[in-house]
Design a protein around this motif. Structure first.
Motif, mmCIF file in Angstrom:
data_model
loop_
_atom_site.group_PDB
_atom_site.id
_atom_site.type_symbol
_atom_site.label_atom_id
_atom_site.label_comp_id
_atom_site.label_asym_id
_atom_site.label_seq_id
_atom_site.Cartn_x
_atom_site.Cartn_y
_atom_site.Cartn_z
ATOM 1 N N GLY A 154 42.099 -30.598 -59.741
ATOM 2 C CA GLY A 154 41.902 -29.165 -59.516
ATOM 3 C C GLY A 154 41.850 -28.150 -60.618
ATOM 4 O O GLY A 154 42.145 -26.773 -60.352
ATOM 5 N N LYS A 155 41.259 -28.558 -61.427
ATOM 6 C CA LYS A 155 41.085 -27.683 -63.000
ATOM 7 C C LYS A 155 40.112 -26.393 -62.350
ATOM 8 O O LYS A 155 40.516 -25.225 -62.704
ATOM 9 N N THR A 156 39.214 -26.658 -61.578
ATOM 10 C CA THR A 156 38.288 -25.523 -61.130
ATOM 11 C C THR A 156 39.174 -24.569 -60.340
ATOM 12 O O THR A 156 38.746 -23.367 -60.682
ATOM 13 N N PHE A 157 39.862 -24.893 -59.551
ATOM 14 C CA PHE A 157 40.661 -23.858 -58.686
ATOM 15 C C PHE A 157 41.662 -23.335 -59.549
ATOM 16 O O PHE A 157 42.098 -21.818 -59.305
ATOM 17 N N GLU A 158 42.324 -24.023 -60.465
ATOM 18 C CA GLU A 158 43.159 -23.240 -61.291
ATOM 19 C C GLU A 158 42.489 -21.930 -62.007
ATOM 20 O O GLU A 158 43.051 -21.121 -62.290
ATOM 21 N N LYS A 191 24.077 -28.501 -64.495
ATOM 22 C CA LYS A 191 24.273 -29.095 -63.279
ATOM 23 C C LYS A 191 25.234 -28.916 -62.648
ATOM 24 O O LYS A 191 25.521 -29.081 -61.397
ATOM 25 N N LEU A 192 26.273 -27.982 -62.934
ATOM 26 C CA LEU A 192 27.545 -27.632 -62.501
ATOM 27 C C LEU A 192 27.342 -26.028 -61.900
ATOM 28 O O LEU A 192 28.566 -25.578 -61.644
ATOM 29 N N ARG A 193 26.308 -25.488 -62.229
ATOM 30 C CA ARG A 193 26.161 -24.001 -62.098
ATOM 31 C C ARG A 193 26.276 -23.438 -60.470
ATOM 32 O O ARG A 193 26.961 -22.670 -60.101
ATOM 33 N N GLU A 194 25.759 -24.619 -59.635
ATOM 34 C CA GLU A 194 25.951 -24.304 -58.141
ATOM 35 C C GLU A 194 27.501 -24.352 -57.778
ATOM 36 O O GLU A 194 27.915 -23.559 -56.658
ATOM 37 N N ASN A 195 28.231 -25.210 -58.295
ATOM 38 C CA ASN A 195 29.576 -25.234 -57.867
ATOM 39 C C ASN A 195 30.191 -23.962 -58.408
ATOM 40 O O ASN A 195 31.156 -23.475 -57.428
ATOM 41 N N TRP A 196 30.111 -23.247 -59.267
ATOM 42 C CA TRP A 196 30.385 -21.844 -59.618
ATOM 43 C C TRP A 196 29.941 -20.860 -58.981
ATOM 44 O O TRP A 196 30.478 -19.921 -58.557
ATOM 45 N N GLY A 255 28.734 -8.914 -75.937
ATOM 46 C CA GLY A 255 30.051 -8.797 -76.467
ATOM 47 C C GLY A 255 30.932 -7.838 -75.363
ATOM 48 O O GLY A 255 32.033 -7.437 -76.044
ATOM 49 N N ASN A 256 30.833 -7.833 -74.224
ATOM 50 C CA ASN A 256 31.605 -7.059 -73.337
ATOM 51 C C ASN A 256 32.250 -7.724 -72.254
ATOM 52 O O ASN A 256 32.602 -7.223 -71.126
ATOM 53 N N TYR A 257 32.762 -9.028 -72.729
ATOM 54 C CA TYR A 257 33.295 -9.909 -71.637
ATOM 55 C C TYR A 257 34.742 -9.928 -72.058
ATOM 56 O O TYR A 257 35.072 -10.092 -73.278
ATOM 57 N N ASP A 258 35.814 -9.573 -71.256
ATOM 58 C CA ASP A 258 37.239 -9.731 -71.529
ATOM 59 C C ASP A 258 37.937 -11.192 -71.481
ATOM 60 O O ASP A 258 38.689 -11.422 -72.133
ATOM 61 N N LEU A 259 37.202 -11.964 -70.881
ATOM 62 C CA LEU A 259 37.698 -13.269 -70.402
ATOM 63 C C LEU A 259 36.356 -14.316 -70.427
ATOM 64 O O LEU A 259 35.545 -13.883 -69.700
ATOM 65 N N ILE A 260 36.251 -15.240 -71.199
ATOM 66 C CA ILE A 260 35.339 -16.426 -71.049
ATOM 67 C C ILE A 260 35.897 -17.818 -70.543
ATOM 68 O O ILE A 260 36.890 -18.261 -71.138
ATOM 69 N N VAL A 261 35.264 -18.377 -69.718
ATOM 70 C CA VAL A 261 35.809 -19.570 -69.040
ATOM 71 C C VAL A 261 34.559 -20.629 -69.280
ATOM 72 O O VAL A 261 33.449 -20.332 -69.054
ATOM 73 N N ILE A 262 35.048 -21.499 -70.333
ATOM 74 C CA ILE A 262 34.122 -22.601 -70.558
ATOM 75 C C ILE A 262 34.310 -23.860 -69.896
ATOM 76 O O ILE A 262 35.438 -24.535 -70.005
ATOM 77 N N ASP A 263 33.412 -24.306 -68.870
ATOM 78 C CA ASP A 263 33.525 -25.363 -68.157
ATOM 79 C C ASP A 263 32.940 -26.826 -69.045
ATOM 80 O O ASP A 263 32.143 -26.353 -69.636
ATOM 81 N N LYS A 305 39.552 -12.947 -74.442
ATOM 82 C CA LYS A 305 40.284 -14.270 -74.444
ATOM 83 C C LYS A 305 39.451 -15.376 -73.930
ATOM 84 O O LYS A 305 38.383 -15.326 -73.175
ATOM 85 N N VAL A 306 39.911 -16.673 -74.153
ATOM 86 C CA VAL A 306 39.102 -17.888 -73.989
ATOM 87 C C VAL A 306 39.696 -19.036 -73.227
ATOM 88 O O VAL A 306 40.710 -19.450 -73.714
ATOM 89 N N LEU A 307 39.292 -19.370 -72.000
ATOM 90 C CA LEU A 307 39.894 -20.403 -71.151
ATOM 91 C C LEU A 307 38.959 -21.469 -71.226
ATOM 92 O O LEU A 307 37.678 -21.481 -70.712
ATOM 93 N N MET A 308 39.428 -22.826 -71.719
ATOM 94 C CA MET A 308 38.430 -23.890 -71.482
ATOM 95 C C MET A 308 39.007 -24.909 -70.557
ATOM 96 O O MET A 308 40.264 -25.284 -70.413
ATOM 97 N N LEU A 309 38.135 -25.697 -70.043
ATOM 98 C CA LEU A 309 38.246 -26.827 -69.145
ATOM 99 C C LEU A 309 37.743 -28.062 -69.679
ATOM 100 O O LEU A 309 36.535 -28.066 -69.893
ATOM 101 N N SER A 310 38.363 -29.058 -69.710
ATOM 102 C CA SER A 310 37.875 -30.384 -69.995
ATOM 103 C C SER A 310 39.039 -31.470 -69.849
ATOM 104 O O SER A 310 40.100 -31.379 -70.470
ATOM 105 N N ALA A 311 38.480 -32.447 -69.041
ATOM 106 C CA ALA A 311 39.705 -33.368 -68.987
ATOM 107 C C ALA A 311 39.568 -34.320 -70.282
ATOM 108 O O ALA A 311 40.480 -35.115 -70.466
#
Length: 644
Positions: free
Chosen positions: A264-268, A290-295, A340-348, A381-387
């Protein structure tokens, strides 16, 4: 004479050479450590008298303990765990042979001095920035630069001793601290209660996590995260992951959630996004196309959206959008986007950014993300998701961590990691050494890896497996994970009649295919090769080497051959369809080439346009301007014989 503790000698060696029996030693030193005494112990015991002048570093009456236990470069000596014995010996030496005075802060003496007066009247003086430590004597490696002057001329050494005595005898500028230093040394030499050692061990192990965010603190932060739909849909282990990620984002500016697939990385990540949206922060999600629709589903007013009540409002871009300078990605105009106006970047799927390829022209997706999104504008801030944040090398982490540190290799120096790149490089070296061991065990690998590598992982990553969840959480809430069946290896012929050729023969046949459509540059005329090399060859490693377009095309051909085998492995029918498409393309091209000379009533320019247009339709003359040299014919040759 200059002494730099490197090429021109060491201060300790000079003192050892001149420190004879009954020598009188006078010292002014900014630091005095046990390990400085340890390195010269044998020679110091021979001194007739020792005078130590030490600076006042605080208003405390006791001499600071941290001064006695050494500087940061003497850590390897402290790790020998013989500090108590050295402290006891040093205390005996000071008690019997030395006088110790402290220079008041007001005196402001900034020079270190070692003066040795020998019984025969000869003297040595060393003045500079070397202190009474193993580092200052040159016996502990450091990145400091030392500059000390050795003086042996009688007039110079006498002047130095006169300057020292003037300070020593000024009782308004100095005070006797021998008893305070002895008291501290005796404290270091004494046996400590086991309970104190245990408590200190616990403190140093867990002091960094004593003020971590907890669920209670998140609730008290008044964000309202506890009332959101996404938070209440999380399991206990997922909530812990969210709290850990928020804590790392606040402490270190980033986090990599590397939980195993299916946890459940996406829900976290959605819960973390909601936490920052409730703080009125602007969030960008970067994901593969290919994952854009999920988000995007979670931002829509749609009955399929389980989290519609939370009204997510983050922006979504594809990884490939980072290389575009215009057009739209969904509803976002890339030409006018304020990157340059994003406080948080989430990289799937952040492992896609583990490399930083060079671009011949324009900007790479890595460069755009680093320079225009993370470094530019507001603090991001940068949050990255990767198994799989690490694929083939431990160094795969370096470029992902660079997003968090904005490319600052020494960002965690205060945490004990002097260089992120060097930490990862040392870990890779030890891992390579472990691969050659026999037998290889997980325990031996864990023992061999450097501590700062584990420190880096602990600071920035959250990585849990299903076994971890089963061991540390009540799984009655989520139920049992599916049990993976033991694989069964079944070896069977491709067909029962034996009509299908052997795989080795198929592979050899595929290897004979030239696939020249993927290597057009090989067919350029010799007088055109230099021109196209300038266009397409790429300098890498700061210009130290060149990645040639011809080499790139050859690599692509090898990849396509492998892909044909993989296509056959997945489906014989698909394999046949792919080969038929290749064959049709070859036949169509050959037909056009054969009929080129036979087009009557047309000029060479018109015939060329017919040849290179779909279905032979006419194109504008400007489109093929300059084609009379016929250089582009080579771009459409498929499976033709290679030139000798």
């Amino acid at each position: 004479m200059l002494i730099d503790n490197r090429k021109t000698g060491k201060v300790g060696d000079e003192i050892k050479q001149h420190l004879q029996t009954d020598t009188r030693l006078s010292v002014i030193s900014a630091l005095f450590s046990l390990y400085g005494y340890q390195t010269l112990k044998q020679q110091l015991e021979q001194c007739a008298a020792v005078k130590l002048l030490l600076p006042q570093t605080s208003s405390d009456t006791l001499f600071p303990l941290q001064n006695l236990t050494g500087d940061r470069y003497e850590l390897h000596r402290r790790n020998q765990l013989i500090q108590a014995a050295i402290a006891r010996q040093c205390a005996d030496w000071l008690q019997n042979s030395a006088e110790v005075r402290q220079i008041r802060k007001e005196a402001g003496v900034s020079q270190n001095l070692f003066h040795l007066q020998q019984p025969d009247g000869n003297a040595l003086a060393i003045q500079g920035n070397a202190s009474f430590t193993s580092t200052g004597f040159g016996y502990s490696e450091s990145d400091q630069y030392f500059m000390n002057m050795k003086i042996t001329e009688p007039q110079g050494t006498a002047a130095m001793l006169e300057w020292f005595n003037a300070i020593w005898n000024d009782h308004h500028a100095t005070t006797d601290i021998k008893q305070q230093v002895l008291q501290q040394l005796n404290h270091l030499a004494s046996d400590q209660p086991s309970e104190l050692i245990y408590l200190l061990t616990l403190y140093h192990l867990f002091s960094g996590s004593l003020d971590e965010l907890t669920e209670e603190r998140i609730i008290k932060s008044k964000t309202g995260i506890h009332q959101t739909t996404v938070w209440n849909k999380l399991y206990k282990f997922q909530r812990d992951g969210v709290m850990g990620a928020i804590d790392k984002l606040e402490r270190y500016n980033g986090c990599i959630i590397a939980d195993s697939v299916g946890l459940g990385k996406t829900f976290e990540a959605l819960a973390v996004i909601k936490y920052y949206e409730l703080r009125n922060d602007r969030v960008l999600v970067l994901c593969p196309k290919k994952l854009r629709e999920n988000w995007s589903l979670y931002t829509l007013n749609d009955r399929r959206n389980l989290l519609a009540d939370d009204r997510f409002n983050y922006d979504i871009l594809n990884h490939t959008d980072l290389t575009r300078t215009g057009g739209f990605s969904g509803d976002i105009n890339l030409a006018t986007l304020n990157w340059g106006n994003y406080d948080l970047i989430v990289i799937d799927e952040s492992h896609n950014f583990r490399n930083t390829p060079d671009a011949k022209e324009g900007i790479t997706r890595y460069g755009r993300l680093m320079n225009e999104v993370i470094r530019n504008g507001v603090k991001t801030k940068v949050l990255m998701l990767s198994a799989t944040p690490v694929n083939n090398r431990m160094n795969d982490l370096k470029n992902q961590v660079a997003f968090i540190t904005e490319g600052n290799d020494s960002a965690y120096k205060e945490e004990g990691i002097a260089s992120i790149e060097q930490s990862l490089r040392r870990a890779q070296t030890r891992f390579n050494d472990w691969l050659s061991e026999s037998p290889r065990t997980t325990e031996s690998l864990m023992r061999s890896l450097n501590f700062d590598y584990f420190k880096l992982l602990d600071m920035l990553t959250i990585a849990r497996s299903r076994k971890h969840i089963e061991k540390y959480y009540d799984i009655s809430e989520i139920g049992q994970f599916p049990q993976r069946l033991k694989p069964q290896n079944i070896k069977a012929d491709i067909d029962t009649l034996g009509n299908y050729p052997p795989l080795k023969e198929i592979n050899n046949t595929i290897r004979r295919l030239h696939l020249s459509a993927y290597s057009p540059i090989k067919y350029l005329r010799n007088d055109k090769r230099a021109e196209y090399s300038r266009k397409y060859d790429i300098q890498v490693k700061g210009g130290k080497s060149v990645f040639r377009q011809e080499d790139r095309e050859q690599s692509l051909i090898h990849l396509m051959r492998v892909n044909l085998l993989k296509r056959m492995e997945s489906s014989i029918n698909s394999f046949a369809l792919t080969l038929q498409k290749l064959l049709n393309a070859v036949e169509q091209l050959l037909h056009r080439l054969d009929s080129y000379q036979g087009i009557s009533g047309k000029s060479q320019q018109q015939s060329t346009e017919s040849l290179f247009s779909r279905g032979g339709t006419q194109l504008s003359g400007d489109h093929y301007h300059g084609l009379d040299d016929f250089e582009v014919v080579s771009y459409l040759i498929l499976l033709s014989p290679q030139p000798n």
